[in-house]
Design a protein around this motif. Structure first.
Motif, PDB file in Angstrom:
ATOM      1  N   ILE A   1       3.270  -0.525  -1.640  1.00 31.89           N
ATOM      2  CA  ILE A   1       1.987  -0.366  -0.944  1.00 31.89           C
ATOM      3  C   ILE A   1       1.376   0.967  -1.375  1.00 31.89           C
ATOM      4  O   ILE A   1       2.020   2.000  -1.263  1.00 31.89           O
ATOM      5  CB  ILE A   1       2.179  -0.343   0.580  1.00 31.89           C
ATOM      6  CG1 ILE A   1       2.857  -1.639   1.054  1.00 31.89           C
ATOM      7  CG2 ILE A   1       0.845  -0.144   1.297  1.00 31.89           C
ATOM      8  CD1 ILE A   1       3.095  -1.689   2.549  1.00 31.89           C
ATOM      9  N   THR A   2       0.174   0.936  -1.883  1.00 27.68           N
ATOM     10  CA  THR A   2      -0.490   2.169  -2.314  1.00 27.68           C
ATOM     11  C   THR A   2      -1.733   2.413  -1.460  1.00 27.68           C
ATOM     12  O   THR A   2      -2.618   1.561  -1.423  1.00 27.68           O
ATOM     13  CB  THR A   2      -0.898   2.078  -3.795  1.00 27.68           C
ATOM     14  OG1 THR A   2       0.207   1.597  -4.549  1.00 27.68           O
ATOM     15  CG2 THR A   2      -1.329   3.432  -4.325  1.00 27.68           C
ATOM     16  N   PRO A   3      -1.783   3.536  -0.763  1.00 20.19           N
ATOM     17  CA  PRO A   3      -2.941   3.806   0.095  1.00 20.19           C
ATOM     18  C   PRO A   3      -3.997   4.665  -0.574  1.00 20.19           C
ATOM     19  O   PRO A   3      -3.714   5.373  -1.537  1.00 20.19           O
ATOM     20  CB  PRO A   3      -2.326   4.611   1.244  1.00 20.19           C
ATOM     21  CG  PRO A   3      -1.166   5.332   0.624  1.00 20.19           C
ATOM     22  CD  PRO A   3      -0.720   4.555  -0.605  1.00 20.19           C
ATOM     23  N   CYS A   4      -5.201   4.554  -0.061  1.00 18.78           N
ATOM     24  CA  CYS A   4      -6.281   5.467  -0.452  1.00 18.78           C
ATOM     25  C   CYS A   4      -7.200   5.613   0.758  1.00 18.78           C
ATOM     26  O   CYS A   4      -7.551   4.621   1.398  1.00 18.78           O
ATOM     27  CB  CYS A   4      -7.023   4.899  -1.658  1.00 18.78           C
ATOM     28  SG  CYS A   4      -8.576   5.749  -2.004  1.00 18.78           S
ATOM     29  N   TYR A   5      -7.541   6.855   1.076  1.00 17.00           N
ATOM     30  CA  TYR A   5      -8.430   7.108   2.217  1.00 17.00           C
ATOM     31  C   TYR A   5      -9.729   7.722   1.719  1.00 17.00           C
ATOM     32  O   TYR A   5      -9.702   8.696   0.967  1.00 17.00           O
ATOM     33  CB  TYR A   5      -7.759   8.046   3.224  1.00 17.00           C
ATOM     34  CG  TYR A   5      -6.448   7.480   3.715  1.00 17.00           C
ATOM     35  CD1 TYR A   5      -6.413   6.601   4.786  1.00 17.00           C
ATOM     36  CD2 TYR A   5      -5.252   7.771   3.049  1.00 17.00           C
ATOM     37  CE1 TYR A   5      -5.222   6.030   5.203  1.00 17.00           C
ATOM     38  CE2 TYR A   5      -4.056   7.210   3.448  1.00 17.00           C
ATOM     39  CZ  TYR A   5      -4.045   6.339   4.525  1.00 17.00           C
ATOM     40  OH  TYR A   5      -2.862   5.765   4.919  1.00 17.00           O
ATOM     41  N   VAL A   6     -10.817   7.130   2.104  1.00 15.42           N
ATOM     42  CA  VAL A   6     -12.124   7.669   1.740  1.00 15.42           C
ATOM     43  C   VAL A   6     -12.770   8.168   3.026  1.00 15.42           C
ATOM     44  O   VAL A   6     -13.127   7.374   3.900  1.00 15.42           O
ATOM     45  CB  VAL A   6     -13.007   6.597   1.079  1.00 15.42           C
ATOM     46  CG1 VAL A   6     -14.374   7.178   0.707  1.00 15.42           C
ATOM     47  CG2 VAL A   6     -12.332   6.027  -0.169  1.00 15.42           C
TER      48      VAL A   6
ATOM     49  N   VAL B   1       0.439  -4.216  -2.964  1.00 18.31           N
ATOM     50  CA  VAL B   1      -0.812  -4.083  -2.206  1.00 18.31           C
ATOM     51  C   VAL B   1      -1.414  -2.717  -2.447  1.00 18.31           C
ATOM     52  O   VAL B   1      -0.692  -1.727  -2.522  1.00 18.31           O
ATOM     53  CB  VAL B   1      -0.610  -4.174  -0.667  1.00 18.31           C
ATOM     54  CG1 VAL B   1      -1.958  -4.194   0.049  1.00 18.31           C
ATOM     55  CG2 VAL B   1       0.213  -5.356  -0.275  1.00 18.31           C
ATOM     56  N   TYR B   2      -2.704  -2.679  -2.575  1.00 12.64           N
ATOM     57  CA  TYR B   2      -3.449  -1.424  -2.640  1.00 12.64           C
ATOM     58  C   TYR B   2      -4.429  -1.494  -1.482  1.00 12.64           C
ATOM     59  O   TYR B   2      -5.058  -2.525  -1.307  1.00 12.64           O
ATOM     60  CB  TYR B   2      -4.240  -1.373  -3.952  1.00 12.64           C
ATOM     61  CG  TYR B   2      -4.425   0.003  -4.523  1.00 12.64           C
ATOM     62  CD1 TYR B   2      -5.173   0.961  -3.839  1.00 12.64           C
ATOM     63  CD2 TYR B   2      -3.873   0.342  -5.752  1.00 12.64           C
ATOM     64  CE1 TYR B   2      -5.341   2.225  -4.373  1.00 12.64           C
ATOM     65  CE2 TYR B   2      -4.045   1.612  -6.291  1.00 12.64           C
ATOM     66  CZ  TYR B   2      -4.772   2.547  -5.595  1.00 12.64           C
ATOM     67  OH  TYR B   2      -4.944   3.797  -6.124  1.00 12.64           O
ATOM     68  N   TYR B   3      -4.515  -0.453  -0.679  1.00  8.75           N
ATOM     69  CA  TYR B   3      -5.570  -0.518   0.328  1.00  8.75           C
ATOM     70  C   TYR B   3      -6.447   0.717   0.304  1.00  8.75           C
ATOM     71  O   TYR B   3      -5.990   1.810  -0.021  1.00  8.75           O
ATOM     72  CB  TYR B   3      -5.025  -0.800   1.735  1.00  8.75           C
ATOM     73  CG  TYR B   3      -4.243   0.308   2.398  1.00  8.75           C
ATOM     74  CD1 TYR B   3      -4.862   1.324   3.120  1.00  8.75           C
ATOM     75  CD2 TYR B   3      -2.842   0.300   2.341  1.00  8.75           C
ATOM     76  CE1 TYR B   3      -4.136   2.318   3.753  1.00  8.75           C
ATOM     77  CE2 TYR B   3      -2.095   1.299   2.969  1.00  8.75           C
ATOM     78  CZ  TYR B   3      -2.747   2.304   3.670  1.00  8.75           C
ATOM     79  OH  TYR B   3      -2.018   3.290   4.278  1.00  8.75           O
ATOM     80  N   VAL B   4      -7.721   0.512   0.583  1.00 13.44           N
ATOM     81  CA  VAL B   4      -8.685   1.601   0.642  1.00 13.44           C
ATOM     82  C   VAL B   4      -9.314   1.561   2.032  1.00 13.44           C
ATOM     83  O   VAL B   4     -10.000   0.605   2.381  1.00 13.44           O
ATOM     84  CB  VAL B   4      -9.783   1.427  -0.432  1.00 13.44           C
ATOM     85  CG1 VAL B   4     -10.801   2.571  -0.337  1.00 13.44           C
ATOM     86  CG2 VAL B   4      -9.180   1.356  -1.826  1.00 13.44           C
ATOM     87  N   LEU B   5      -9.017   2.576   2.829  1.00 13.05           N
ATOM     88  CA  LEU B   5      -9.594   2.651   4.168  1.00 13.05           C
ATOM     89  C   LEU B   5     -10.687   3.714   4.134  1.00 13.05           C
ATOM     90  O   LEU B   5     -10.408   4.887   3.893  1.00 13.05           O
ATOM     91  CB  LEU B   5      -8.503   3.017   5.182  1.00 13.05           C
ATOM     92  CG  LEU B   5      -8.914   3.131   6.650  1.00 13.05           C
ATOM     93  CD1 LEU B   5      -9.495   1.832   7.189  1.00 13.05           C
ATOM     94  CD2 LEU B   5      -7.724   3.559   7.515  1.00 13.05           C
ATOM     95  N   SER B   6     -11.926   3.298   4.322  1.00 11.76           N
ATOM     96  CA  SER B   6     -13.008   4.288   4.316  1.00 11.76           C
ATOM     97  C   SER B   6     -13.670   4.339   5.668  1.00 11.76           C
ATOM     98  O   SER B   6     -13.805   3.327   6.353  1.00 11.76           O
ATOM     99  CB  SER B   6     -14.087   3.996   3.280  1.00 11.76           C
ATOM    100  OG  SER B   6     -13.835   2.860   2.558  1.00 11.76           O
ATOM    101  N   GLY B   7     -14.093   5.553   6.028  1.00 20.21           N
ATOM    102  CA  GLY B   7     -14.764   5.702   7.307  1.00 20.21           C
ATOM    103  C   GLY B   7     -14.866   7.150   7.695  1.00 20.21           C
ATOM    104  O   GLY B   7     -14.580   8.034   6.881  1.00 20.21           O
ATOM    105  N   PRO B   8     -15.262   7.411   8.940  1.00 24.31           N
ATOM    106  CA  PRO B   8     -15.385   8.790   9.404  1.00 24.31           C
ATOM    107  C   PRO B   8     -14.015   9.474   9.478  1.00 24.31           C
ATOM    108  O   PRO B   8     -12.988   8.797   9.477  1.00 24.31           O
ATOM    109  CB  PRO B   8     -15.988   8.640  10.805  1.00 24.31           C
ATOM    110  CG  PRO B   8     -15.722   7.237  11.216  1.00 24.31           C
ATOM    111  CD  PRO B   8     -15.621   6.427   9.968  1.00 24.31           C
TER     112      PRO B   8
END
Ligand SMILES: Nc1nc2c(ncn2[C@@H]2O[C@H](COP(=O)(O)OP(=O)(O)OP(=O)(O)O)[C@@H](O)[C@H]2O)c(=O)[nH]1
Ligand SMILES: [Mg+2]
Length: 461
Positions: free
Chosen positions: A375-380, A342-349
């Protein structure tokens, strides 16, 4: 100071991967075309160096140019027929191979040298794109990896057919199996991202019920009483040959395309430089293939209502993940996708897109992934307080229950045209340009790859 800033931006841009987009066939061209039309200033995101729309059908290519305002040099007509290949995917495959030189010349004119990767957009159910995509990937891999010794990544964004399109189900199975087999020789797609027309249609009808009913009523000039009657329309608009009526299909396509664009935008987003955002860890398109299995289903939950002050954050994150997997995937993955990565990209404030939540996201994903799945995370993080929260999940090799339907539709069609008489088997060569055996092998590949749906030993002869 100013120069310093732009210098930093310039460095960032050159360091990160640049990609080239290719839309092949009618569907692939429409998706890229509508992306351009709806994107800011009619421009590609900064990481996309250029694009080319190719088709074997002159009329379709002209239509796409007019509809989306595409310059002539960004399109190419190739192959011998000028009228498409009518679902005969082997012709689609051969047409690319035979037109190698003119395709590569045009790509060179558009500046494809030096890019890190390619995104190929296509339907999997037609002929030009379904057959052409594996062919063009072979050629690109040959050119860059074998001749220049430089690794490139190639992603395919492949559209699975609507329900009841059995001939297209068979094409889709052939294409995915071809892409995966080619990968064993380093000549296939690094990622095949599956978006399903039937699932996207289902989602749109659920989410924008009133709007969709109005739209279809207007487009099709039929009296649709409620949402249930639209869901009945798919089977009822099948003619005897099993094809959806063209007008209905066109209306469905217009409904689902914006949804397809959203996910492409979300996948590109971490790699696109913007002054008011930070990405952690630095992520661009090339990273997805390093961390994910070769077949991927995305899920996109836009405008998530997460409110850290209003109650337990772990519980809110869990609700978010549950909803994203079950209700927002682009091909239905059911309740237990058992994804292998799984790769997830969580974007927000800033107070939401933060690594501290990673632990809870991971816990929430647990029941949707296989033991040991990465599981690979990414935060934008956007430095604008009122920015929207979005979650993109990329599920590597999930279970996809709708593939069972696709396998069954394809199997039925193969059986229908099977028999001792060579006249009967002539159907395979006539309508697909290939042998029955190649199609049976592709179906068996699918049964093995997605074997959890099948009873053991259930292979076709
Ligand atoms: N989502 C979406 N699906 C489309 C679109 N256009 C066609 N399709 C689907 O794509 C499949 C047909 O493939 P096409 O892309 O029309 O075929 P092609 O690659 O042009 O190949 P030939 O016409 O056979 O030469 C069907 O499943 C259609 O429903 C589109 O713009 N968006
Ligand atoms: Mg076509």
């Amino acid at each position: 100071m100013l120069r310093g800033n732009s210098g930093t931006q310039g460095d960032e841009t050159t360091k990160a991967a640049e990609v080239f987009a290719i839309g092949i066939g009618e569907c692939g061209s429409n998706i890229v075309g509508s992306y351009l039309k709806t994107s800011r200033d009619n421009k590609l995101p900064s990481r996309v160096r250029g694009y080319l729309l190719i088709n074997t059908d002159r009329a379709d290519l002209t239509k796409v140019r007019q509809k989306y305002g595409i310059p002539k040099e960004n399109t190419l007509l190739y192959g011998a027929s000028e009228i498409g290949v009518g679902g005969r995917f082997m012709d689609g495959y051969n047409a690319i191979m035979e037109s190698k030189d003119i395709i590569f010349d045009q790509l060179a004119n558009l500046g494809f040298e030096g890019v890190s990767g390619f995104c190929i957009f296509t339907s999997l159910g037609g002929g030009t794109g379904c057959g052409g995509a594996p062919a063009i990937i072979e050629l690109l891999k040959q050119r860059f990896q074998e001749e220049e010794g430089r690794r490139i990544f190639v992603y395919v964004i492949g559209i699975l057919p609507f329900e009841g399109q059995s001939s297209e189900a068979l094409n889709s199975i052939w294409a995915v199996s071809k892409l995966l087999r080619a990968q064993l020789q380093e000549r296939g797609a690094d990622l095949t991202i599956l978006l399903s027309n039937r699932t996207m249609l289902k989602r749109i009808l659920q989410w924008r019920k009133g709007e969709s009913v109005d739209y279809l009523r207007r487009e099709l000039n039929v009296d649709i009483a409620d949402i249930d009657s639209i869901e009945q329309m798919v089977p009822s608009t099948l003619d005897e040959g099993g094809a959806i009526e063209a007008r209905t299909e066109q209306a469905f396509v217009e409904l689902v395309n914006p949804m397809a664009l959203d996910v492409v935008e979300a996948m590109l987003s971490p790699g696109v430089w913007e002054s008011h955002k930070d990405v952690f860890p630095t992520t661009d398109l090339a990273d997805y293939s390093r961390k994910l299995d070769p077949v991927v289903v995305p899920a996109l939950y836009s405008d998530v209502g997460l409110i850290p002050d209003a109650g337990s954050m772990p519980r809110q994150l869990k609700t978010m993940i549950d909803y994203a997997v079950k209700e927002c995937s682009y091909a239905d993955v059911g309740e237990e996708p058992n994804a292998e990565s799984v790769y997830y990209v969580l974007s927000g404030p800033a107070h939401i897109a933060k690594a501290e939540f990673g632990m809870h996201v991971k816990e929430s994903l647990d029941k949707f992934i296989a033991p040991g799945a990465a599981i690979t995370p990414c935060y934008v993080k956007y430095n604008t307080p009122d920015s929207r929260t979005d979650l993109l999940l990329l599920l590597g090799l999930p279970k996809i229950p709708e593939l069972v339907t696709i396998i069954n539709e394809a199997t039925q069609l193969v059986n229908l045209h099977s028999g001792a008489s060579p006249l009967k088997q002539g159907w395979f060569m006539r309508s697909k340009g290939t042998s029955r055996k190649e199609l049976v092998d592709a179906i068996n590949d699918f049964r093995e790859l997605f074997s959890y749906y099948m009873t053991p030993g259930e292979t076709m002869e």
